[in-house]
Design a protein around this motif. Structure first.
Motif, PDB file in Angstrom:
ATOM      1  N   LEU A 118      15.651   0.443 -50.915  1.00 49.46           N
ATOM      2  CA  LEU A 118      14.361  -0.072 -50.449  1.00 49.46           C
ATOM      3  C   LEU A 118      13.395   1.077 -50.190  1.00 49.46           C
ATOM      4  N   PHE A 119      12.281   1.086 -50.892  1.00 47.79           N
ATOM      5  CA  PHE A 119      11.211   2.048 -50.636  1.00 47.79           C
ATOM      6  C   PHE A 119      10.188   1.390 -49.716  1.00 47.79           C
ATOM      7  N   ARG A 176       9.243  -6.555 -52.717  1.00 48.39           N
ATOM      8  CA  ARG A 176       9.272  -7.079 -54.078  1.00 48.39           C
ATOM      9  C   ARG A 176      10.409  -6.437 -54.860  1.00 48.39           C
ATOM     10  N   VAL A 177      11.135  -7.230 -55.623  1.00 45.80           N
ATOM     11  CA  VAL A 177      12.181  -6.705 -56.499  1.00 45.80           C
ATOM     12  C   VAL A 177      11.494  -6.038 -57.689  1.00 45.80           C
ATOM     13  N   VAL A 178      11.682  -4.724 -57.824  1.00 47.78           N
ATOM     14  CA  VAL A 178      10.986  -3.983 -58.877  1.00 47.78           C
ATOM     15  C   VAL A 178      11.920  -3.460 -59.960  1.00 47.78           C
ATOM     16  N   HIS A 179      13.220  -3.500 -59.699  1.00 49.79           N
ATOM     17  CA  HIS A 179      14.182  -3.068 -60.717  1.00 49.79           C
ATOM     18  C   HIS A 179      15.541  -3.673 -60.406  1.00 49.79           C
ATOM     19  N   ILE A 227      13.337   5.000 -63.399  1.00 51.33           N
ATOM     20  CA  ILE A 227      14.099   6.254 -63.492  1.00 51.33           C
ATOM     21  C   ILE A 227      15.176   6.314 -62.420  1.00 51.33           C
ATOM     22  N   PHE A 228      14.809   5.968 -61.176  1.00 52.31           N
ATOM     23  CA  PHE A 228      15.804   5.938 -60.099  1.00 52.31           C
ATOM     24  C   PHE A 228      16.954   4.993 -60.451  1.00 52.31           C
ATOM     25  N   GLY A 229      16.606   3.801 -60.913  1.00 54.05           N
ATOM     26  CA  GLY A 229      17.618   2.793 -61.207  1.00 54.05           C
ATOM     27  C   GLY A 229      18.525   3.185 -62.352  1.00 54.05           C
ATOM     28  N   GLU A 230      17.929   3.686 -63.441  1.00 54.64           N
ATOM     29  CA  GLU A 230      18.731   4.069 -64.596  1.00 54.64           C
ATOM     30  C   GLU A 230      19.633   5.257 -64.283  1.00 54.64           C
ATOM     31  N   GLU A 231      19.111   6.201 -63.493  1.00 58.79           N
ATOM     32  CA  GLU A 231      19.944   7.356 -63.132  1.00 58.79           C
ATOM     33  C   GLU A 231      21.097   6.944 -62.223  1.00 58.79           C
ATOM     34  N   TYR A 232      20.830   6.008 -61.334  1.00 57.69           N
ATOM     35  CA  TYR A 232      21.922   5.555 -60.470  1.00 57.69           C
ATOM     36  C   TYR A 232      23.031   4.930 -61.315  1.00 57.69           C
ATOM     37  N   ASP A 233      22.676   4.036 -62.218  1.00 57.02           N
ATOM     38  CA  ASP A 233      23.687   3.368 -63.040  1.00 57.02           C
ATOM     39  C   ASP A 233      24.399   4.343 -63.974  1.00 57.02           C
ATOM     40  N   ARG A 234      23.631   5.252 -64.562  1.00 54.38           N
ATOM     41  CA  ARG A 234      24.186   6.149 -65.580  1.00 54.38           C
ATOM     42  C   ARG A 234      25.013   7.289 -64.987  1.00 54.38           C
ATOM     43  N   ILE A 276      16.415  -2.390 -56.707  1.00 55.28           N
ATOM     44  CA  ILE A 276      15.386  -1.598 -56.061  1.00 55.28           C
ATOM     45  C   ILE A 276      14.268  -2.507 -55.570  1.00 55.28           C
ATOM     46  N   LEU A 277      13.911  -2.322 -54.294  1.00 58.39           N
ATOM     47  CA  LEU A 277      12.853  -3.111 -53.664  1.00 58.39           C
ATOM     48  C   LEU A 277      11.706  -2.203 -53.263  1.00 58.39           C
ATOM     49  N   GLU A 278      10.494  -2.737 -53.340  1.00 56.99           N
ATOM     50  CA  GLU A 278       9.302  -2.041 -52.880  1.00 56.99           C
ATOM     51  C   GLU A 278       8.636  -2.876 -51.797  1.00 56.99           C
ATOM     52  N   ASP A 279       8.494  -2.309 -50.618  1.00 59.27           N
ATOM     53  CA  ASP A 279       7.787  -2.957 -49.516  1.00 59.27           C
ATOM     54  C   ASP A 279       6.401  -3.384 -50.011  1.00 59.27           C
ATOM     55  N   ILE A 280       6.021  -4.637 -49.736  1.00 55.34           N
ATOM     56  CA  ILE A 280       4.715  -5.107 -50.218  1.00 55.34           C
ATOM     57  C   ILE A 280       3.564  -4.376 -49.541  1.00 55.34           C
TER      58      ILE A 280
END
Length: 222
Positions: free
Chosen positions: A104-105, A40-43, A68-75, A50-54
């Motif tokens: 992908l988590f 699932r696309v979560v961010h 947090i992971f996504g914002e830190e990566y971009d920032r 960012i994807l999360e395995d269903i």
């Protein structure tokens, strides 16, 4: 590597939105075949998806961590590695990408690579005509929290690992884009550690690059 690119052609991935479910292959030890899964696309950030395995046991319970992971990566992470090491998206256009890497988590990492926090596969940078298991995407595979691990501890353990693996994406993408052989493994790992140090220097107490960092502001609070 990408013969279509030289003719001005490229594949195009279907656009995704937060909440969409997509198919992706988890690769480990083989470029020919992998483990197919749904995620699932979560961010969606400006430079990261960012994807999360269903099948994640804690599915839909880690939204704040993904953000947090996504914002830190971009920032922090993407500007840091592009300024100092190279572009992980150097092959994104011929791969038909959307200008984002994929994080992908998945419990596949926990189950198939015990003790591994995250990893990448160079296979994903090749056309499927070359390697059938390729996702034709810049993918970082990362583990999900264990049953005895708090969300905070899981996230804390993985933050620098994302930087480390992003550096590997840089190396694969830039070298393939320019027709160079891959880096020697020992040096590849060493420079990924340098990326981690660059990241650590962005924190208060981390000190300037090549500057001194005191114990109290660094290792003591690590």
């Amino acid at each position: 590597v990408w013969p279509l690119a030289s003719r001005g052609l490229r594949t195009v991935k279907a656009p995704t939105n937060v909440g969409d479910t997509v198919s992706i292959t988890a690769l480990l030890n083989s470029c020919a075949a992998g483990h197919p899964l749904r995620a699932r696309v979560v961010h969606l950030g400006s430079k990261i998806r960012i994807l999360e395995d269903i099948k994640t046991p804690q599915k839909q319970q880690l939204a704040d961590s993904y953000r947090i992971f996504g914002e830190e990566y971009d920032r922090t992470v993407h500007p840091l590695i592009t300024a100092n090491l190279g572009d992980p998206l150097a092959l994104d256009a011929p791969m038909g990408g959307d200008g984002r890497i994929t994080l992908l988590f998945t419990p596949f990492v926990n189950d198939s690579a015990p003790g591994t926090a995250a990893y990448v596969s160079a296979c994903n940078f090749y056309p499927r005509a070359t390697f059938a298991g390729s996702n034709q995407d810049e993918v970082i595979y990362a583990r999900v929290p264990t049953a005895h691990e708090s969300t905070h501890d899981w996230r804390r353990a993985l933050r620098s690992t994302v930087v480390h693996e992003a550096k590997h994406l840089v190396s694969f993408a830039e070298r393939l884009a320019h027709g160079h052989a891959f880096e020697e493994p020992w040096l590849e790992e060493a420079t990924a550690r340098v990326a981690e140090e660059l990241y650590s220097r962005t924190f208060p107490g981390g000190g300037s690059w090549k500057g001194g960092a005191g114990f109290a502001g660094s290792v003591a609070c690590e």
